[in-house]
Design an enzyme around this catalytic site. Sequence first.
Site, PDB file in Angstrom:
ATOM      1  N   TYR A  10       0.826  -1.216   0.000  1.00  0.00           N
ATOM      2  CA  TYR A  10       0.000   0.000   0.000  1.00  0.00           C
ATOM      3  C   TYR A  10       0.861   1.269   0.000  1.00  0.00           C
ATOM      4  O   TYR A  10       0.777   2.099  -0.924  1.00  0.00           O
ATOM      5  CB  TYR A  10      -0.874  -0.075   1.256  1.00  0.00           C
ATOM      6  CG  TYR A  10      -1.789   1.076   1.556  1.00  0.00           C
ATOM      7  CD1 TYR A  10      -2.443   1.779   0.545  1.00  0.00           C
ATOM      8  CD2 TYR A  10      -2.051   1.427   2.884  1.00  0.00           C
ATOM      9  CE1 TYR A  10      -3.321   2.813   0.866  1.00  0.00           C
ATOM     10  CE2 TYR A  10      -2.929   2.450   3.203  1.00  0.00           C
ATOM     11  CZ  TYR A  10      -3.547   3.151   2.192  1.00  0.00           C
ATOM     12  OH  TYR A  10      -4.405   4.163   2.498  1.00  0.00           O
ATOM     13  N   ASP A  30      10.003  -7.048  -3.096  1.00  0.00           N
ATOM     14  CA  ASP A  30       8.758  -7.453  -2.417  1.00  0.00           C
ATOM     15  C   ASP A  30       8.581  -8.959  -2.597  1.00  0.00           C
ATOM     16  O   ASP A  30       8.962  -9.519  -3.624  1.00  0.00           O
ATOM     17  CB  ASP A  30       7.563  -6.714  -3.059  1.00  0.00           C
ATOM     18  CG  ASP A  30       6.355  -6.655  -2.155  1.00  0.00           C
ATOM     19  OD1 ASP A  30       5.997  -5.543  -1.737  1.00  0.00           O
ATOM     20  OD2 ASP A  30       5.769  -7.728  -1.854  1.00  0.00           O
ATOM     21  N   ALA A  80       6.549  -4.626   5.745  1.00  0.00           N
ATOM     22  CA  ALA A  80       6.202  -5.059   7.103  1.00  0.00           C
ATOM     23  C   ALA A  80       4.788  -5.611   7.128  1.00  0.00           C
ATOM     24  O   ALA A  80       3.960  -5.280   6.270  1.00  0.00           O
ATOM     25  CB  ALA A  80       6.284  -3.890   8.090  1.00  0.00           C
ATOM     26  N   SER A 122       5.545   3.472  13.168  1.00  0.00           N
ATOM     27  CA  SER A 122       4.120   3.611  13.449  1.00  0.00           C
ATOM     28  C   SER A 122       3.863   4.282  14.785  1.00  0.00           C
ATOM     29  O   SER A 122       4.654   4.124  15.731  1.00  0.00           O
ATOM     30  CB  SER A 122       3.522   2.206  13.471  1.00  0.00           C
ATOM     31  OG  SER A 122       2.279   2.212  14.106  1.00  0.00           O
ATOM     32  N   TYR A 146       2.492  -5.713  17.103  1.00  0.00           N
ATOM     33  CA  TYR A 146       2.884  -4.912  15.941  1.00  0.00           C
ATOM     34  C   TYR A 146       3.754  -3.732  16.374  1.00  0.00           C
ATOM     35  O   TYR A 146       4.858  -3.521  15.863  1.00  0.00           O
ATOM     36  CB  TYR A 146       1.639  -4.425  15.182  1.00  0.00           C
ATOM     37  CG  TYR A 146       1.955  -3.385  14.143  1.00  0.00           C
ATOM     38  CD1 TYR A 146       2.839  -3.660  13.106  1.00  0.00           C
ATOM     39  CD2 TYR A 146       1.394  -2.102  14.208  1.00  0.00           C
ATOM     40  CE1 TYR A 146       3.158  -2.693  12.155  1.00  0.00           C
ATOM     41  CE2 TYR A 146       1.708  -1.134  13.267  1.00  0.00           C
ATOM     42  CZ  TYR A 146       2.592  -1.441  12.247  1.00  0.00           C
ATOM     43  OH  TYR A 146       2.910  -0.480  11.324  1.00  0.00           O
ATOM     44  N   LYS A 150       7.877  -2.799  15.698  1.00  0.00           N
ATOM     45  CA  LYS A 150       8.369  -1.537  15.118  1.00  0.00           C
ATOM     46  C   LYS A 150       9.375  -0.868  16.064  1.00  0.00           C
ATOM     47  O   LYS A 150      10.390  -0.331  15.625  1.00  0.00           O
ATOM     48  CB  LYS A 150       7.193  -0.594  14.834  1.00  0.00           C
ATOM     49  CG  LYS A 150       6.386  -0.999  13.616  1.00  0.00           C
ATOM     50  CD  LYS A 150       7.209  -0.811  12.350  1.00  0.00           C
ATOM     51  CE  LYS A 150       6.524  -1.349  11.124  1.00  0.00           C
ATOM     52  NZ  LYS A 150       7.346  -1.293   9.910  1.00  0.00           N
ATOM     53  N   PHE A 174       0.706   7.838  11.561  1.00  0.00           N
ATOM     54  CA  PHE A 174      -0.540   7.610  12.272  1.00  0.00           C
ATOM     55  C   PHE A 174      -1.434   6.792  11.315  1.00  0.00           C
ATOM     56  O   PHE A 174      -0.906   5.927  10.637  1.00  0.00           O
ATOM     57  CB  PHE A 174      -1.086   8.936  12.821  1.00  0.00           C
ATOM     58  CG  PHE A 174      -0.328   9.319  14.087  1.00  0.00           C
ATOM     59  CD1 PHE A 174       1.039   9.581  14.055  1.00  0.00           C
ATOM     60  CD2 PHE A 174      -0.954   9.325  15.317  1.00  0.00           C
ATOM     61  CE1 PHE A 174       1.764   9.837  15.214  1.00  0.00           C
ATOM     62  CE2 PHE A 174      -0.239   9.589  16.493  1.00  0.00           C
ATOM     63  CZ  PHE A 174       1.118   9.845  16.437  1.00  0.00           C
ATOM     64  N   ARG A 225      -8.572   8.374  16.367  1.00  0.00           N
ATOM     65  CA  ARG A 225      -7.316   8.203  15.639  1.00  0.00           C
ATOM     66  C   ARG A 225      -7.079   9.415  14.740  1.00  0.00           C
ATOM     67  O   ARG A 225      -7.994  10.168  14.431  1.00  0.00           O
ATOM     68  CB  ARG A 225      -7.369   6.953  14.732  1.00  0.00           C
ATOM     69  CG  ARG A 225      -7.450   5.638  15.480  1.00  0.00           C
ATOM     70  CD  ARG A 225      -6.125   5.282  16.113  1.00  0.00           C
ATOM     71  NE  ARG A 225      -6.173   4.002  16.766  1.00  0.00           N
ATOM     72  CZ  ARG A 225      -6.657   3.804  17.997  1.00  0.00           C
ATOM     73  NH1 ARG A 225      -7.130   4.808  18.688  1.00  0.00           N
ATOM     74  NH2 ARG A 225      -6.655   2.604  18.529  1.00  0.00           N
ATOM     75  N   ARG A 286     -11.812  -4.405  20.460  1.00  0.00           N
ATOM     76  CA  ARG A 286     -10.817  -5.249  19.823  1.00  0.00           C
ATOM     77  C   ARG A 286      -9.564  -5.214  20.693  1.00  0.00           C
ATOM     78  O   ARG A 286      -9.203  -4.159  21.206  1.00  0.00           O
ATOM     79  CB  ARG A 286     -10.519  -4.653  18.443  1.00  0.00           C
ATOM     80  CG  ARG A 286      -9.793  -5.530  17.509  1.00  0.00           C
ATOM     81  CD  ARG A 286      -9.700  -4.894  16.143  1.00  0.00           C
ATOM     82  NE  ARG A 286      -8.849  -3.699  16.141  1.00  0.00           N
ATOM     83  CZ  ARG A 286      -8.512  -3.026  15.042  1.00  0.00           C
ATOM     84  NH1 ARG A 286      -8.983  -3.410  13.873  1.00  0.00           N
ATOM     85  NH2 ARG A 286      -7.732  -1.969  15.109  1.00  0.00           N
TER      86      ARG A 286
END
Length: 330
Positions: A10, A30, A80, A122, A146, A150, A174, A225, A286
Amino acid sequence: MILITGGAGYIGSQTALNLLEKDEDVVIFDNFSIGHKEIIDEIIKEYPSANFVKGDLKNFEEINQVFKEYKIDSVLHCAAMSIVSESVVDPQKYYSNNVLGSLNLLDAMVENNVKNIVLSSSCSVYGEQEYLPIDEKHPVNPVNPYGATKLAVEGMLRDYELAYGIKFVILRYFNVIGADGKNRTGEWYPGETRLITNLMKKIVNGGVFKIFGDDYDTKDGTCVRDYINVEDIADAHKLALDYLVKNQKSEIFNLGSMHGYSVKEILNAVKKTLNIEIDVEVCKRRQGDPAVLFADSEKAKNLLGWNPQKSLEHSIETAYEWNKKLKNMN
Ligand code: UDP
């Protein structure tokens, strides 16, 4: 030549397009575990000079070979695994891809005397906020695997700078949203993923959108967020690279919009922008989700000259167009 790891994904692919538009020479590396060959085909169709190598960072020889083959000056390390919920249930996948993969990349840089790296990091490294907005001096204390991976890679960069002279820029993104304005690439991940993409999948394919918890200590009970457009993020990579090459000084930058939106606010913005109704169900929290994260990005503005341009509405519209395209491709 700039090496872009994860350049079929992405953010890596958007960044590759951005650099190619500016006549930079790139080699994309990749393994297609998340990235897609179709995206690489699209990039090479538009920019036949772009180089691509299929390989896996978990295998040192595969990445080392790229440094032998191409005259690489700098690295943009975007490869990642990055889904918080998945990292909670499958941390092994995150440690092997993100930590081991980065270690191999850094070792290949040392072996081949390449000194400049920009890391996709991140805001997950911060964990629960102690104050807002979050600047780069905020304590780091990840609350999910995660973020922990990082942070581990960030630590490696510091140690490799001291011992081997690697210079780095760490970009702590972010929440990245939206898709390419020309609809060439966007977020493309199977299963449940991130908020806006999940919303788009429900709109395009049908189904009920789930809000993960409305009992947080926030303005409307849903998590807050900081959402930032992927093309603005791609711009930041180019600026970071220029900064690094020019100043040879390692730095950390937050990349956000400096504005926090709740899940319900995003839902309403999507409904309004696309003039659409969405079926919603409130579910339990979550695992691994901090309540509020939004950035102080003044440092990136001041030192890099970064000036994010894209509106939330633009991100929603481009994400929608991209998800319609994906549906037609499948
Ligand atoms: N979220 C949600 N429903 C979804 C996806 C996400 O309610 O289908 C919430 C999630 O709990 C979090 C926020 O939206 O509070 C942003 O989640 P996302 O996965 O986009 O990014 P994260 O901040 O976890 O990296």
